[in-house]
Design a protein around this motif. Structure first.
Motif, PDB file in Angstrom:
ATOM      1  N   GLY A   8      87.878  20.044 -25.960  1.00  0.00           N
ATOM      2  CA  GLY A   8      86.891  20.535 -24.992  1.00  0.00           C
ATOM      3  C   GLY A   8      85.566  19.800 -25.071  1.00  0.00           C
ATOM      4  O   GLY A   8      85.396  18.857 -25.856  1.00  0.00           O
ATOM      5  N   GLY A   9      84.627  20.252 -24.243  1.00  0.00           N
ATOM      6  CA  GLY A   9      83.318  19.604 -24.153  1.00  0.00           C
ATOM      7  C   GLY A   9      82.471  19.815 -25.393  1.00  0.00           C
ATOM      8  O   GLY A   9      81.664  18.956 -25.767  1.00  0.00           O
ATOM      9  N   THR A  10      82.624  20.956 -26.058  1.00  0.00           N
ATOM     10  CA  THR A  10      81.805  21.256 -27.245  1.00  0.00           C
ATOM     11  C   THR A  10      82.641  21.212 -28.520  1.00  0.00           C
ATOM     12  O   THR A  10      82.213  20.669 -29.536  1.00  0.00           O
ATOM     13  CB  THR A  10      81.172  22.666 -27.115  1.00  0.00           C
ATOM     14  N   LEU A  11      83.841  21.781 -28.446  1.00  0.00           N
ATOM     15  CA  LEU A  11      84.664  21.900 -29.660  1.00  0.00           C
ATOM     16  C   LEU A  11      86.080  21.375 -29.409  1.00  0.00           C
ATOM     17  O   LEU A  11      86.607  21.494 -28.304  1.00  0.00           O
ATOM     18  CB  LEU A  11      84.766  23.369 -30.087  1.00  0.00           C
ATOM     19  N   VAL A  99      85.297  31.958 -21.620  1.00  0.00           N
ATOM     20  CA  VAL A  99      83.872  31.664 -21.842  1.00  0.00           C
ATOM     21  C   VAL A  99      83.774  30.507 -22.839  1.00  0.00           C
ATOM     22  O   VAL A  99      83.733  30.695 -24.049  1.00  0.00           O
ATOM     23  CB  VAL A  99      83.094  32.910 -22.333  1.00  0.00           C
ATOM     24  N   MET A 127      73.658  27.959 -26.077  1.00  0.00           N
ATOM     25  CA  MET A 127      73.157  26.880 -26.947  1.00  0.00           C
ATOM     26  C   MET A 127      71.875  26.259 -26.371  1.00  0.00           C
ATOM     27  O   MET A 127      70.869  26.111 -27.061  1.00  0.00           O
ATOM     28  CB  MET A 127      74.217  25.784 -27.104  1.00  0.00           C
ATOM     29  N   GLU A 140      75.639  28.803 -35.864  1.00  0.00           N
ATOM     30  CA  GLU A 140      75.785  29.932 -36.797  1.00  0.00           C
ATOM     31  C   GLU A 140      74.435  30.610 -37.010  1.00  0.00           C
ATOM     32  O   GLU A 140      74.333  31.834 -37.047  1.00  0.00           O
ATOM     33  CB  GLU A 140      76.342  29.463 -38.160  1.00  0.00           C
ATOM     34  N   SER A 229      83.099  30.979 -27.369  1.00  0.00           N
ATOM     35  CA  SER A 229      81.770  31.608 -27.351  1.00  0.00           C
ATOM     36  C   SER A 229      81.767  32.958 -28.073  1.00  0.00           C
ATOM     37  O   SER A 229      80.700  33.446 -28.450  1.00  0.00           O
ATOM     38  CB  SER A 229      81.304  31.798 -25.912  1.00  0.00           C
ATOM     39  N   ILE A 231      83.289  33.442 -30.959  1.00  0.00           N
ATOM     40  CA  ILE A 231      83.476  33.237 -32.404  1.00  0.00           C
ATOM     41  C   ILE A 231      82.225  33.701 -33.163  1.00  0.00           C
ATOM     42  O   ILE A 231      81.116  33.230 -32.896  1.00  0.00           O
ATOM     43  CB  ILE A 231      83.773  31.745 -32.720  1.00  0.00           C
TER      44      ILE A 231
END
Ligand code: ADP
Length: 269
Positions: A8-11, A99, A127, A140, A229, A231
């Motif tokens: 994905g784009g972030t993770l 999400v 973010m 975190e 989102s 997590i």
């Protein structure tokens, strides 16, 4: 070893089956660490790999050779159906809201599925807006800090407008996110935790409201929420859960819902 990757784009999310246990294991890397992902995969030894998501080319450039690929939405649908079955949640038709960095909304019924829309308000907004307001960039740290915040002095609720009188709609509904300008303007310094908690509230309520409107459009009573989102972000989960119920639909959160795309890719092998 069989390995499904959702880049994905972030993770980058991975789901793989360990030979000894036979059970699915999960692993996440930041999308910016493509080389570390490739190293980790290559060290696994011979692996059958199926990839979905937007970073396939970058993985290939780092030496990962996927056997197969699958379109992201397809992978997600398969993963969701798998997790619903695993958790014994018998759902035929429902709204699925993912999400991720952004938010996409889908309608699934027994035989069909379609993307019905989405909103750019999602995990990436948490973010980016959090960083713009507080300078905090570590996920975190920001979710921990937000958990200690209060939205009371920032968000305007319906009950604030009605000041003790009986409102025509539930007083706990937010009339305006970040709308208590008088309160905000009276403060010398805004608390980062309060701001972060209001950012998460804004995202949660937007995601819940658009999902419930989609549910109404399709006559579905349930919204299944997935995506990274959630997590370790109980505040987001609570905002989404509360608002979905308040607006008349039943929310379902899937454990390992962040890995639906990766599971769907794994199931292709
Ligand atoms: P995508 O598939 O677009 O990468 P994800 O479903 O992985 O989307 O969700 C990305 C969101 O997950 C981020 O915007 C952020 O809100 C949240 N998130 C969870 N864990 C992390 C993390 N370790 N680092 C950054 N963002 C994280």
């Amino acid at each position: 070893m069989k390995l499904g990757i959702d880049a994905g784009g972030t993770l980058i999310k991975m789901a793989y089956i360990e030979e000894e246990s036979g059970s699915i294991q999960y692993r996440t890397f930041p999308a910016s660490h493509i080389e570390a992902v490739a190293d980790w995969i290559l060290k696994l030894g011979p692996a059958e790999v199926c990839v979905t998501g937007g970073k396939v080319k970058q993985l290939e450039a780092c030496g990962v050779q996927p056997l197969a690929g699958i379109v992201e939405f397809e992978a997600t649908y398969h993963g969701v159906r798998y997790l619903l079955k695993e958790t014994g949640t018998p759902l035929e038709s429902f709204i699925l809201t993912n999400v991720g960095t952004g938010t996409s909304i889908h309608y699934l019924s027994e035989h069909t599925h379609r993307r019905v829309g989405g909103t750019g308000v999602g995990g990436g907004t948490i973010m980016g807006l959090s960083y713009a307001l507080t300078g905090l960039a570590d996920y975190e740290e920001l979710v921990r800090s937000a958990a200690n915040g209060s939205r009371e002095g920032i968000d305007l609720k319906v009950r604030h407008i009605y000041e003790g009188a009986e409102p025509p709609i539930p007083g706990e509904l937010t009339a305006s996110n970040f709308g208590r300008l008088n309160m905000l303007a009276a403060l010398d310094k805004l608390s980062p935790s309060d701001l972060l908690s209001s950012v998460i509230g804004l995202v949660g309520e937007t995601v819940a409201t658009t999902s419930v409107l989609a549910a109404g459009q399709f006559g579905a009573g349930t919204v299944v929420f997935i995506g990274s989102s959630f997590i370790r972000n109980d505040l987001l989960k609570e905002a989404v859960e509360g608002y979905t119920k308040l607006r008349g639909a039943a929310p379902v959160f899937l454990e390992n819902g962040a890995y639906c795309g990766a599971i769907g890719a794994l199931l292709q092998l």
